[in-house]
Design an enzyme around this catalytic site. Sequence first.
Site, mmCIF file in Angstrom:
data_model
loop_
_atom_site.group_PDB
_atom_site.id
_atom_site.type_symbol
_atom_site.label_atom_id
_atom_site.label_comp_id
_atom_site.label_asym_id
_atom_site.label_seq_id
_atom_site.Cartn_x
_atom_site.Cartn_y
_atom_site.Cartn_z
ATOM 1 N N HIS A 158 0.874 -1.178 0.000
ATOM 2 C CA HIS A 158 0.000 0.000 0.000
ATOM 3 C C HIS A 158 0.905 1.220 0.000
ATOM 4 O O HIS A 158 1.415 1.600 1.046
ATOM 5 C CB HIS A 158 -0.855 0.052 1.275
ATOM 6 N N HIS A 190 -17.575 -1.828 9.862
ATOM 7 C CA HIS A 190 -17.333 -1.175 11.153
ATOM 8 C C HIS A 190 -18.578 -1.255 12.027
ATOM 9 O O HIS A 190 -19.703 -1.323 11.529
ATOM 10 C CB HIS A 190 -17.006 0.308 10.955
ATOM 11 N N ASP A 215 -12.247 -3.367 -1.072
ATOM 12 C CA ASP A 215 -11.592 -2.881 0.143
ATOM 13 C C ASP A 215 -12.613 -2.839 1.286
ATOM 14 O O ASP A 215 -12.759 -1.835 1.993
ATOM 15 C CB ASP A 215 -10.954 -1.509 -0.065
#
Lengths: 325, 430
Positions: B181, B311, B307
């Site tokens: 990344h 949450h 991706d």
Amino acid sequence: MGYRDSLQLTADRRLRHFLSIEGLPRATLVEILDTAESFFQVGTREVKKVPLLRGKTIVNLFFENSTRTRTTFELAAKRLSADVLNLNISTSATSKGESLLDTLRNLEAMHADLFVVRHSQSGAAHYIARNVAPHVSVINAGDGSHAHPTQAMLDMFTIRRHFGEFAPLTVVIVGDVLHSRVARSQIHALTTLGVNAVRVVGPRTLIPREVRTLGAHPCDSLEEGLEGADVVIMLRLQRERMQGAFIPSEREYFRLYGLTEAKLARARPDVLVMHPGPINRGVEIASEVADGPRSVILEQVSNGIAVRMAVMALTLGSHSREAGA
Amino acid sequence: MRRLTLKGGRVVDPANGVDRLADLHLAEGRVLAVGEPPDGFSPEQTLDVSGLVVCPGLVDLRVRLREPGLLHKADIASEVAAAVAGGVTTVVMPADTDPVVDTPAVVELVTSRARARGKARVFLIGALTKGLAGEEISEMAALQEAGCIGVGNAGMPVRNHLVLRRALEYAAGQGLTVFLHPEDPWLAAGGVVHEGPVALRLGLTGIPVMAETIALARDLALVEHSGARTHFCGLSSERAVRLLARARFDGLPVSADVTAHHLHLTEMDVAGYDAQAHVRPPLRSQRDRDGLRRALAAGEVDAICSDHQPHDRDAKLGPFAETEPGISALETLLPLTLRLVEEGVVDLTQAVDLLSHRPARVAGLPYGTLSPGAPADVCCFDPEARWVLQPECLRSRGRNTPFIGWEFKGRVRYTLVEGALVFQDPGETG
């Protein structure tokens, strides 16, 4: 950006929350200035109170310490006869968003009508405004690097009291624009009120390239920036900027960007020197200028009370008028 | 069932250049034939898929399952169910669980739990450095033996160039693909949004494009030296995809993906401090988004990934900078990609290729194709079905998405993994 209008203004375009200058129409800013003018007289009287907000509860919700700002808000609320509650909340106690919401719910349960919010995070006042009960208003007393709209409006008030109009003025803002919520709000206020030009002066590390998109003109040299200026606003330089490699030393900063009588001579003879306070003497401004005849720094403080009274009266008034309509 | 025919669909199989109306015959968990059934083949069941597109099951190169360690956000069971509901039959998980995937035991734990669920296939990227701390290289060979398809640092920085050099050299020797990344930790320090006019207005600290390009340039120099096959995750800027295209032209063994949300959203989407649009790398300018789309159309990007980062509610509460980045994205991967088809950015074959065959090749996996003999992982979607995303539509435990209220065209009806029906749109009772 229409979302701000809808968050800050009611359907009939009254000021429900006061979170940022950006997105507010000129008429709203002028209304704040005109209202502040009427309250300004109150401060000069023997009895400095009006009963406008009697029975209202205003909560100063300060997640970041600032005795000066809190005091002027407190005084403004008291002059309007409101009940005031001061809460200094360390951010560690509300490190999670959920507990921030819990705090709000508790205060709403005590029938608070208005939150005056100061927070170290940009967008905190928006977040709170989006999450309060419909009858509660929010005034942003400074959020991170984002906005400090009452400070900007008291500066506009001070400018208008001296010059009467904005259109012919050239205003220079000097210093740490990158981190300054005051500068952002001032730029929006000045462009909305239609000044001739806004210049921002400072080292390129503290003047973001994109500042042009706000309608301000960046300038590398203070001497050049001051040429023909009507108003000079000095920003406070935070000591920690040395650590971030933004500037090499206070000494060099003062040499390049500190305001002295000699540099000020390039501005117009009736130039106003302003500073949101607290001042770092000898860092961004020489004492001779700060205490000199062109300085209106203390006047800004008194004007702050009238402007904050105006914003409180307008935001709380938006509810009663809505309810009455 | 062991023998199954999907009848009357439009079979799109980019690996074999197929796009035609045909039946798809499956047997023993594998693809048997497209078109005419082999002599003597009699299916135990026939599924009418007329009007649907029949394509390889999607392969998603970056999916957080949150297990082990972050069970308050999601778990393997919930997320593999979300995957197949989105037509995704293979997910690749980065190493940033708790504990980190830096020992074979964690690999074993995740793969066995995923296998027990029997929905999507789950593969892991092992940690490149111990504890993802960027200081010591991990036991890569052991991780490879345990089944990791590659190694990476899951978005955590490897600050020390020498450590990254050693890690790439070591990985190259083991034939491992490295997933990086690119983000320079100093230039990105404290940043939460793209550095630009919106960041300035909002008073939020920006992450400049050069944080990506400088890290990418460093990484490419080390790839050139080491020869390690390297995949770059989630490129976000026009300059970065240009750098990558040049490196590829120079013959470096590199590939890259972009996320579906970077192909649709820009910095403007955070302008109201919308924490749902808080992602890492940040949503960039319109110019960057258009640059990513051009690179995609030109074949310079190898995969679109979700991706996926589910949450809990708390993670997205609070002032913007205090919220956690990431989108619950598995179930919008296909719809957002189909929207690119509708907008004329790519055609349907390219879209399917970017979601299945090409990511499978990046991961070195035999999926993403309907070639005879290939594992029978299949996605059947209705390309004409219009629907609006509502939070309650999501099977993922993460309801964090900026796409609530978006109208999509294209809806998954059936998902098969190894020939078994693992998802059926409840609206479809046929």
